[in-house]
Design a protein around this motif. Structure first.
Motif, PDB file in Angstrom:
ATOM      1  N   UNK A 272       0.776  -4.516  12.850  1.00 35.85           N
ATOM      2  CA  UNK A 272       1.008  -3.070  12.963  1.00 35.85           C
ATOM      3  C   UNK A 272       2.447  -2.725  12.641  1.00 35.85           C
ATOM      4  N   UNK A 273       3.363  -3.443  13.253  1.00 36.74           N
ATOM      5  CA  UNK A 273       4.764  -3.093  13.011  1.00 36.74           C
ATOM      6  C   UNK A 273       5.196  -3.503  11.610  1.00 36.74           C
ATOM      7  N   UNK A 274       4.723  -4.665  11.172  1.00 37.52           N
ATOM      8  CA  UNK A 274       5.139  -5.104   9.834  1.00 37.52           C
ATOM      9  C   UNK A 274       4.585  -4.194   8.738  1.00 37.52           C
ATOM     10  N   UNK A 275       3.326  -3.779   8.916  1.00 35.16           N
ATOM     11  CA  UNK A 275       2.655  -3.075   7.807  1.00 35.16           C
ATOM     12  C   UNK A 275       1.993  -1.769   8.226  1.00 35.16           C
ATOM     13  N   UNK A 276       1.238  -1.814   9.305  1.00 32.55           N
ATOM     14  CA  UNK A 276       0.341  -0.713   9.666  1.00 32.55           C
ATOM     15  C   UNK A 276       1.018   0.644   9.765  1.00 32.55           C
ATOM     16  N   UNK A 277       2.072   0.708  10.551  1.00 31.32           N
ATOM     17  CA  UNK A 277       2.648   2.033  10.814  1.00 31.32           C
ATOM     18  C   UNK A 277       3.432   2.603   9.639  1.00 31.32           C
ATOM     19  N   UNK A 278       3.535   1.856   8.584  1.00 31.42           N
ATOM     20  CA  UNK A 278       4.292   2.378   7.438  1.00 31.42           C
ATOM     21  C   UNK A 278       3.385   3.032   6.402  1.00 31.42           C
ATOM     22  N   UNK A 279       2.094   2.934   6.661  1.00 30.70           N
ATOM     23  CA  UNK A 279       1.156   3.574   5.720  1.00 30.70           C
ATOM     24  C   UNK A 279       1.010   5.043   6.086  1.00 30.70           C
ATOM     25  N   UNK A 280       1.359   5.909   5.172  1.00 29.45           N
ATOM     26  CA  UNK A 280       1.287   7.341   5.475  1.00 29.45           C
ATOM     27  C   UNK A 280       1.127   8.118   4.180  1.00 29.45           C
ATOM     28  N   UNK A 281       0.137   8.949   4.193  1.00 31.67           N
ATOM     29  CA  UNK A 281      -0.111   9.835   3.036  1.00 31.67           C
ATOM     30  C   UNK A 281      -0.068   9.062   1.724  1.00 31.67           C
ATOM     31  N   UNK A 282      -0.791   7.952   1.686  1.00 24.58           N
ATOM     32  CA  UNK A 282      -0.879   7.196   0.437  1.00 24.58           C
ATOM     33  C   UNK A 282       0.251   6.215   0.223  1.00 24.58           C
ATOM     34  N   UNK A 283       1.326   6.401   0.938  1.00 25.50           N
ATOM     35  CA  UNK A 283       2.393   5.396   0.828  1.00 25.50           C
ATOM     36  C   UNK A 283       2.021   4.195   1.694  1.00 25.50           C
ATOM     37  N   UNK A 284       2.441   3.034   1.239  1.00 24.36           N
ATOM     38  CA  UNK A 284       2.273   1.841   2.087  1.00 24.36           C
ATOM     39  C   UNK A 284       3.638   1.179   2.230  1.00 24.36           C
ATOM     40  N   UNK A 285       3.629   0.093   2.970  1.00 23.14           N
ATOM     41  CA  UNK A 285       4.904  -0.622   3.175  1.00 23.14           C
ATOM     42  C   UNK A 285       5.514  -1.050   1.853  1.00 23.14           C
ATOM     43  N   UNK A 286       4.643  -1.185   0.827  1.00 20.13           N
ATOM     44  CA  UNK A 286       5.175  -1.650  -0.466  1.00 20.13           C
ATOM     45  C   UNK A 286       5.955  -0.564  -1.178  1.00 20.13           C
ATOM     46  N   UNK A 287       5.517   0.677  -0.993  1.00 15.61           N
ATOM     47  CA  UNK A 287       6.147   1.713  -1.811  1.00 15.61           C
ATOM     48  C   UNK A 287       6.641   2.903  -1.005  1.00 15.61           C
TER      49      UNK A 287
END
Lengths: 1047, 589
Positions: free
Chosen positions: B341-356
């Motif tokens: 969740x902290x590494x990846x999950x919570x950074x996904x928002x409105x089509x953005x992901x942890x990658x971008x």
């Protein structure tokens, strides 16, 4: 590495010395003109003849025994002396001259009942004693290695509980008759040549000791009042005797090993342990996953084994070691067949040397004794070393018949600067823990020969780093003297004034260069500390003595006034990060860049007045009464002074006319009562103390404070009231002497650090609370079993038991329902495991029945345990291990019985031998390693102690599995093992070189001896040694040879 | 002869004089005389004595975040963002043992800090003060510290004994107070304190801003949302501002960004940094006795990449504890194993992901992702190549050996070149304005003012260049997500989750209730939702990951309960010993 070489070279000069001595003895005696002398020996009082009396020509091997009619016949030259000796009688000697018939009357000696015994502030005939006093003669121990006085005391006296120390400095725990305190010190007080000595026992050279007297009961110790509750040890040192100077030289050399082995794993064992540890930590992996591919269990193919890993290496052995989580260096060393024996790196055979020279003599008006001793012991842990130079000068001048002055002075220089090849705890004891965690496949040294910090690259530091890197100077100089003047006044009075200053100077300087973890990692670029401490204390004793006998009454009065003052001053400085380099070490701390200073000074004062009266009626009825009032500054806020009274009675029953016995020569009954105190709690325990707290706010260094201890101004002395009854008797012409003592002691106002719930912010508060009882029985017996001129055999036996009980604790009560009835009971202290009504050393814990086995999986699961975990009794059977309901009283941690048996022999004319067997029985000790605590998460990267553990393949019912779960045991669990033992503690043989050889060497005596300590031990303790079970440290086994000559 | 006698008589009379002199002044002779330590009687006699106590209190704040197994490690390892790798089975956390963590020691250590405040508060009127404001300013700071630590206790351990004065003797009849009674008490103390605390002060000193910030938290915990909003507003209006421009030690490194600057411990107390409300102070240049063993961030939070389990393509160990990676990522131990969740999950928002994501808090430059971890064993054939998790011998090995690292938070190089790279000395945020915004957002949300809440959240998000949120999205989970993104390793995460859980339970939201708190609570449900460690039953060290609802509150150490022989200190429900509980006291005088 170089330090190894030193050991062997150090032996060389000593060996040469011994060789020269032996060469000197190769002389042949000349014949002398002998004539026959004969006669009869009779008993002086009864005029009956005495058979079996030894007749010896002094200084020769010629000796005979009187026959059944008391007659003897022997060849002797006119200038020679005949010595007549018989047990129970005083030795008699006669110069032959021109007599050919010499008849002798021998007077009964009352043997040890008649000797003078040292009591507080004076001496007494043993037969006049009213209290429980035991004497040790240092000669008994002359053939065994002794570093400290305590070496004489381990196991030899009923009621004196002392365990041997484990380090090179020797020493031991000491306690007389049982624990009389919960927190205050319980070490007996030392009195040297009549004055209180607050210094270390290590400052007294055992070779200077003439006798040791132990005051066990309250009455005899009460003259020391405030500090005597733990018992008193009175040491009398050697004094010069009238006559020409006697020079005595002795030396011994020995080797110390260990009594048992408790080792880390070797290479093979480590592989097995790691396999089992990995299996235990990873139960979901197939069990063969960690097996050696070269030795797979039947039914498992190499392919299966390889396929069990997602990414097996091509080399099967490397793959296997990788599965065992070997670090690269371990793999490399395994493949090269290299292992490190960490036990050899950390432990050693310690060489021990001891040399003493003394000169004693005197004239009518002067007596003198001077000695110089050097001791150098290595311990069984590499680097453990104790060296001391100790000197003593005792002089006494008689100015007139009535006036004398003198001084008893001792100086010692102790070198304790050795750095051990292991960690050392704050108590000064080594901690071998690091030795066990080292991988045998690690690197102890790098290619340049430097010790490697992390031998297998994991975070466990090598135990030998400091040994090879740390520089240390720790020297302690001690000076103690008693200066006295004595004057005999009219009417039987005498007055003695004495002044006893004591000085100690301690330097403890350390430097940890960058090659050590402390100076290279914990602190950068070196870390140095310098501690300087000095102590000055003095006591002044004014002693008035009055002795008067009229008619059947004898009176002996002693009055004392004493003041004392103690001060010490400590300064510690430290520094880190040295520039431009660390070459100057602790000699130049100013080159560090982050200095620190601490100073810590203390002061305490005391005073005392004491009066004692000994009264005897017809020398049959004896009474001693004393009272002492003590003052001490630690209690000075509210209760500076306390009074300690005592009284004792004795009745020499055998001196009554109606007493008729052919067997019992002497019979004395004794009873005593008294109160002793204990003040050993620290000078400032009554005061609240603040501690400092250094803080840096980014700009300035600031010093904060916080409350560290709570105050208790009402603090008072701990008082032990004790009752002692004793019987002394001697039987069969004094061939058997026996003493039985029984006592009942109650200690009140216990000085204790009462534990508080830690949410108070304090761990404890120093308080006077509770009541502690000790009852016990002691038995000492000595006997002459065989007494022939060519063979004697004497025995002494001691037995003691002490029963201890906490009678009251804090005075907090609760009401509980027991068997349907409401019972009011005092609350225990669970944290300290103190239970009212139980012994202080009562062990309260889970009763471990064994280990849950594979077929008990479901039963174990109820407790959230697995097969291999401890199976303890669940008293209320509710499926939960709860401290208050499921812990039980399962044993005692102090021996229930202690016994000692010494047998001494003389044989083949010039040989003597001594065997001392000792037993401590009935107690247990926690074997904490057995809990496998704190190991599970790093067992995959390190080693551990080599003792059994449970696995499914090798189930035991004794030891738990490697990562056993002890969390479910409410209040924690301990694993106990029996610490009982019986051991052959001392064995010695000595040979007196015949007198004719000795005299040709212009010597007056020459003795060579050999001894062994702790040669055989019978016990069930799984760790090092049951006697050191508490610290679980190796106990030395010492063998020594030595010689003693005088001229 | 006569002269000798005379001389002796002289000595004799000297002896008598000694007797005389010592008996004549004997009370003085036995008076204990402390030489090298202070006692309360000779220190708490002036303002400077009280100030010395405050120094200790300020230093104690460092217990949160410095040294091995500091309080924040427990707070994060038992949360939705992290898991305690070496003790994954929370059933092994009992009143007797916390195994490798310090859940139990923390309890007693915090009371040690409370003790210092109590000494000052109890003795405040032992001296005569120049004026009331001088007295009250000192008292206010002591109240603040006591409130701070009780706030931590009631949100980690629930109901606990309230000790409000200096103890001067033995006391063994403590009783447990209700969490709500303690919150009431510290609330009123803080309401007093904020009137007297200084508007600004040096580093590590408590200010009005820190007072209002803590008060906002206490009001929230006490369900007084409007007051919480007001207290937070006081701070936001104060002399603080979110840092939006580059500053500090790395300001000239163009490839870095403001979020990086904001998380450099050397910038925390930099006067340019107007976002800091309160930071604990710990500097390498301080004397040894005045500094801690370090922040340990890289040790506690980073993966164990340099362990031999990290295999290369040949199955050989690909990593060593030296050289590249080790020098910048440190000797990680995964004591707080970061969740997916902290590494990846919570950074996904409105089509953005942890990658971008545009969010600087998850930007590539600020994180070291798994693909950026490289083999560093010079002996490995794969030296320098990215670590490939498929080479690990056992899939579970990824759990603690390979995961993404929020480098911008954890990176604290050792000032001491010889020290192991665990995370060196440094300041650490206690309170920062970004959190104040999120507290006000929460206070507004509970009042239904979601638009205002969204505005507060967006203040924080926009500074991090994250996409703004809308009022319609606002709920407690979103606020907690935002706190995770902004305040990781800074806030006491578990405590804050428990605080929210109590709010939900007291308000009866989502079926929660105070009565059933130990069986069902928001904390456990959120942790279960966001942290799959416990559902996956991961097995490490023979431990199978496990957690139950009652683990929301940590156990009271059994030694505290048993030493308190004259009273009952309650155990939290679910742990052994809770059956002896008495109802907690509900009032504090």
């Amino acid at each position: 590495m170089n330090k190894n070489l030193i050991n062997s070279t150090r032996l060389l000069p000593y060996g040469l010395l011994q060789l020269c001595m032996l060469l000197l003895f190769c002389g042949i005696s000349n014949a002398q003109a002998l004539k026959e002398v004969s006669g009869k020996v009779t008993e002086k009082a009864t005029q009956s003849t005495l058979p079996g009396v030894n007749v010896l020509v002094q200084g020769t091997q010629r000796g005979v025994t009187t026959d059944a009619d008391g007659n003897y016949s022997i060849e002797a030259a006119p200038e020679e002396t005949l010595v007549f000796s018989f047990i129970g009688y005083e030795n008699t000697s006669v110069i032959v001259g021109n007599q050919s018939i010499i008849d002798i009357e021998m007077a009964s000696s009352l043997t040890n009942l008649d000797e003078l015994v040292v009591v507080g502030y004076g001496t007494m005939k043993k037969s006049d004693l009213t209290g429980a006093v035991v004497r040790l003669d240092a000669k008994t121990f002359q053939n065994q290695p002794m570093t400290q006085l305590s070496d004489m005391l381990t196991g030899t006296i009923a009621g004196f509980n002392a365990n041997q120390g484990t380090t090179a400095s020797g020493g031991s725990s000491m306690e007389i008759r049982g624990p009389k305190s919960l927190n205050a010190g319980t070490e007996p007080m030392l009195v040297v040549d009549g004055v209180i000595f607050n210094g270390s026992m290590a400052d007294i050279n055992p070779a200077d000791i003439e006798t040791v007297d132990i005051l066990k009961d309250a009455s005899s110790a009460a003259v020391f009042g405030a500090r005597a509750a733990a018992g008193v040890i009175l040491v009398t040192t050697k004094k010069g005797k009238e006559g020409k100077p006697t020079i005595n030289f002795s030396s011994s050399i020995g080797v110390a090993g260990t009594t048992s082995k408790y080792l880390p794993y070797d290479g093979e064992g480590y592989l097995t342990f790691r396999r089992d540890a990995m299996r235990a930590n990873n139960p979901s992996m197939p069990s063969f996953y960690y097996d050696n591919p070269g030795n797979l269990p039947s039914g498992v193919t190499l392919d299966q084994w390889r396929a069990a890993s997602n990414n097996a290496q091509t080399d099967n052995t490397r793959e296997w070691l990788s599965r065992l989580r070997f670090f690269d260096v371990e793999t490399k060393n395994y493949l090269e067949g290299k292992t490190v024996d960490w036990h050899d790196q950390v432990m050693q055979k310690g060489v021990r040397q001891n040399y003493n020279v003394s000169i004693g003599g005197g004239s009518k008006n002067v007596s003198y004794y001077w000695s110089l001793g050097y001791e150098n012991n290595e311990g069984v842990i590499r680097g453990d070393q104790f060296a001391a130079i100790r000197s003593r000068l005792n002089v006494d001048f008689k100015v007139t018949d009535k006036i004398s002055f003198g001084a008893n002075t001792q100086f010692s220089d102790r070198d304790e600067g050795a750095v051990m090849a292991t960690n050392v705890g704050s108590n000064g004891l080594p901690n071998l823990g690091q030795m066990y965690v080292m991988s045998p496949y690690g690197d102890a040294f790098d290619e340049e020969g430097n010790a490697v910090w992390f031998p297998n690259t994991f975070a466990t530091g090598s135990p030998i780093i400091n040994y090879y890197g740390q520089k240390r100077l720790r020297k302690q100089h001690n000076f103690f003297t008693s200066l006295y003047g004595k004057i005999d006044l009219p009417f039987g009075f005498s007055y003695k004034l004495s002044f006893q200053p004591r000085y100690t100077w301690l330097k403890d300087y350390n430097f940890y260069p960058s090659t050590t973890i402390t100076g290279g990692q914990t602190y950068a670029n070196g870390y140095g500390t310098r501690l300087d401490n000095s102590v000055f204390e003095y006591m002044i004793d004014h002693l008035v003595h009055w002795n008067k006998t009229f008619d059947d009454h004898s009176l002996d009065l002693t009055l004392l006034y004493n003041v004392e003052k103690y001060q010490d001053w400590s300064s510690t400085m430290s520094n880190i990060s040295f520039v431009p380099n660390q070459n100057l070490g602790f000699n130049a701390l100013q080159y560090g860049t982050n200095p620190g200073v601490i100073s810590d000074d203390r002061k305490q004062t005391g005073d005392a007045v004491m009066a004692r009266l000994n009264y005897g009626y017809k020398d049959k009825y004896l009474i001693t009464a004393s009272v002492r009032r003590d003052g001490y500054s630690a209690f000075g806020v509210m209760n500076p002074r306390a009074v300690f009274p005592a009284v004792a009675l004795a009745w020499k029953l055998s001196d009554e006319n109606f007493f008729e016995s052919d067997i019992i020569n002497q019979l004395k009954l004794r009873a005593s009562w008294g109160v002793n105190g204990n003040r050993d709690i620290g000078a400032y325990s009554a005061l609240a103390q603040l501690a400092s707290n250094m803080y840096y706010d980014g700009t300035n260094v600031q010093v904060g404070v916080f409350n560290q201890t709570l105050s208790n101004h009402a603090l008072v002395w701990e008082k032990t009231q004790s009752l002692n009854v004793g019987v002394d008797m001697s039987l069969w012409n004094n061939r058997v002497n026996a003493t039985v003592e029984a006592y009942d002691m109650t200690t009140t106002d216990l000085l204790m650090r009462r534990l508080l719930p830690e949410i108070t912010g304090f761990k404890d508060i120093t308080s006077n609370l509770g009541k502690l009882g000790n009852k016990g029985l002691e038995f000492n017996m000595s006997s002459v079993n065989i007494n022939r001129s060519d063979f004697t055999w004497r025995s002494s036996f001691n037995f003691a038991l002490n029963r201890n009980q906490i009678k009251n604790l804090f005075g907090d009560y609760e009401e509980v329902v027991e068997n349907g009835q409401t019972v009011r009971r005092e609350l225990p202290d669970y944290s300290n495991q103190w239970f009212p009504g139980q012994a202080l050393d009562r062990v309260w814990d889970y009763n471990i029945q064994g280990i849950w086995q594979a077929d008990e999986k479901d039963a174990a699961a109820v407790y959230r345990l697995q097969p291999g975990d401890f199976k303890a009794v669940d008293v209320d059977n509710n499926g939960v291990y709860e401290a208050l309901t499921d812990k039980q009283f399962i044993g005692y941690s102090a021996p229930r019985f202690r016994l000692g048996l010494r047998n001494e022999f003389t044989f083949l004319k010039n040989f003597s031998a001594s065997i001392f067997i000792r037993g401590d029985l009935g107690h247990m000790a926690a074997f904490t390693d057995g809990l496998r605590r704190g190991g599970a998460d790093t067992y995959d990267r390190r080693s551990t102690m080599d003792f059994p553990y449970w696995t499914a393949e090798n189930p035991t019912n004794e030891y738990a599995r490697l990562n056993t779960n002890t969390n479910v045991f409410g209040g924690g669990i301990n694993f106990y093992k029996s610490a009982s033992f019986v051991r052959l503690q001392d064995l010695s043989v000595s040979y007196n070189v015949p007198a004719d050889v000795v005299s040709r060497l212009k010597l007056s005596s020459l003795r060579v001896f050999a001894s062994g300590r702790n040669l055989i031990t019978i016990d069930k303790w799984p760790g090092w040694d049951p006697e050191s079970a508490g610290s679980n440290l190796p106990m030395p086994r010492i063998t020594t040879v030595g010689l003693n000559l005088s001229f | 002869m006569k002269t000798i006698l005379k001389r002796f008589a002289g000595i004799f009379s000297l002896g008598c004089m000694v007797v005389f002199t010592h008996t004549s002044c004997d009370n003085d002779w036995l008076k204990p005389e402390p030489l090298s330590f202070f006692s309360p009687e000779n220190v708490y006699t002036s303002k400077s004595g009280f100030e010395s106590l405050l120094i200790t209190m300020r230093k104690d704040l460092r217990l949160e975040n410095t040294g091995s197994m500091n309080y924040l490690v427990m707070e994060n390892a038992s949360s939705d963002l992290g898991a305690p790798w070496s003790q994954l089975d929370f059933y092994n956390l009992t009143p007797n043992t916390d195994v490798y963590y310090r859940f139990l020691q923390m309890f007693t250590a915090v009371y040690g800090s409370i003790k210092n405040s109590n000494v000052l508060i109890t003795r405040i009127d032992d001296i005569t003060w120049n004026n009331e404001s001088e007295r009250n300013a000192i008292l206010a700071e002591a109240y603040w510290h006591r409130a701070y630590w009780y706030y931590r206790l009631v949100n980690s351990y629930g109901d606990v004994p309230f000790i409000g004065e200096e103890l001067k003797g033995a006391k063994l009849d403590f009783q447990t107070h209700s969490r709500w009674a303690i919150l009431e008490k510290i609330k009123s103390d803080l309401e007093f304190a904020v009137q007297w605390l200084p508007a600004s002060a040096g580093p590590g000193v408590i200010t009005k801003g820190a007072g209002n910030h803590l008060l906002a938290k206490v009001y929230l915990a006490n369900l007084e949302y409007a007051k919480a909003e007001e207290a937070a507003t006081q701070v936001i209006n104060g002399p603080y501002a979110l840092m939006k421009a580059r500053f500090g030690i790395d300001a000239d490194k163009a490839y870095r960004n403001v979020i990086w600057d904001l998380h450099r411990p050397k910038n925390f107390s930099n006067p340019q940094n107007r976002e800091t409300i309160l930071a604990s102070i710990d500097r390498y240049e301080a004397p040894a006795a005045a500094r801690s063993t370090g922040l340990y961030t890289m040790r506690h939070y980073n993966p164990q990449i340099t362990q031999p389990q990290v295999l290369d393509s040949q199955g050989k160990s690909g990593m060593v504890a030296s050289g590249p990676m080790y020098d910048s990522l440190g000797r990680g131990n995964a004591n707080v194993r970061l969740t997916h969740t902290y590494q990846y999950g919570i950074w996904a928002y409105k089509g953005q992901t942890w990658r971008n994501t545009t969010d600087l808090r998850r930007s590539d430059i600020n994180w070291v992702d798994v693909h950026e971890l490289r083999y560093n064993n010079p002996a490995s054939v794969d030296y320098g190549k990215p670590i490939d998790v498929k080479f690990l011998a056992n899939p579970v090995d990824t759990f603690k050996h390979v995961y993404a690292i929020p480098h911008y938070i954890m990176y604290v190089p050792q000032d001491d070149p010889g020290a192991q790279p665990f995370g060196g000395n440094g300041d650490w945020y206690i309170f920062r304005l970004a959190e104040t915004y999120l507290l006000r957002a929460e206070a507004r949300m509970w009042q239904g003012k979601n638009a205002d809440a969204a505005a507060d959240i967006n203040e924080v998000r926009e500074r991090a260049e994250a996409l703004p949120v809308t009022a319609g999205e606002i709920d407690i989970d979103l606020i907690l997500d935002e706190r995770a993104r902004e305040l990781f390793a800074e806030e006491p995460r578990h405590s804050e989750l428990v605080r929210v859980s109590y709010i939900m339970a007291k308000e009866g939201r989502n079926g929660y209730s105070l009565e059933s708190f130990s069986d069902k609570n928001f904390y456990f449900d959120r942790v279960s939702r966001y942290n799959n460690t416990y559902a996956k039953k991961i097995e490490l060290l023979g431990n199978v990951s496990n957690m139950a609802a009652f683990h929301a509150l940590w156990p009271i150490p059994s030694n505290v309960i048993t030493a308190n022989t004259m009273g009952v200190i309650n155990q939290n429900k679910g742990y052994d010993g809770a059956e002896s509980n008495l109802p907690p006291l509900t009032t504090i005088e």
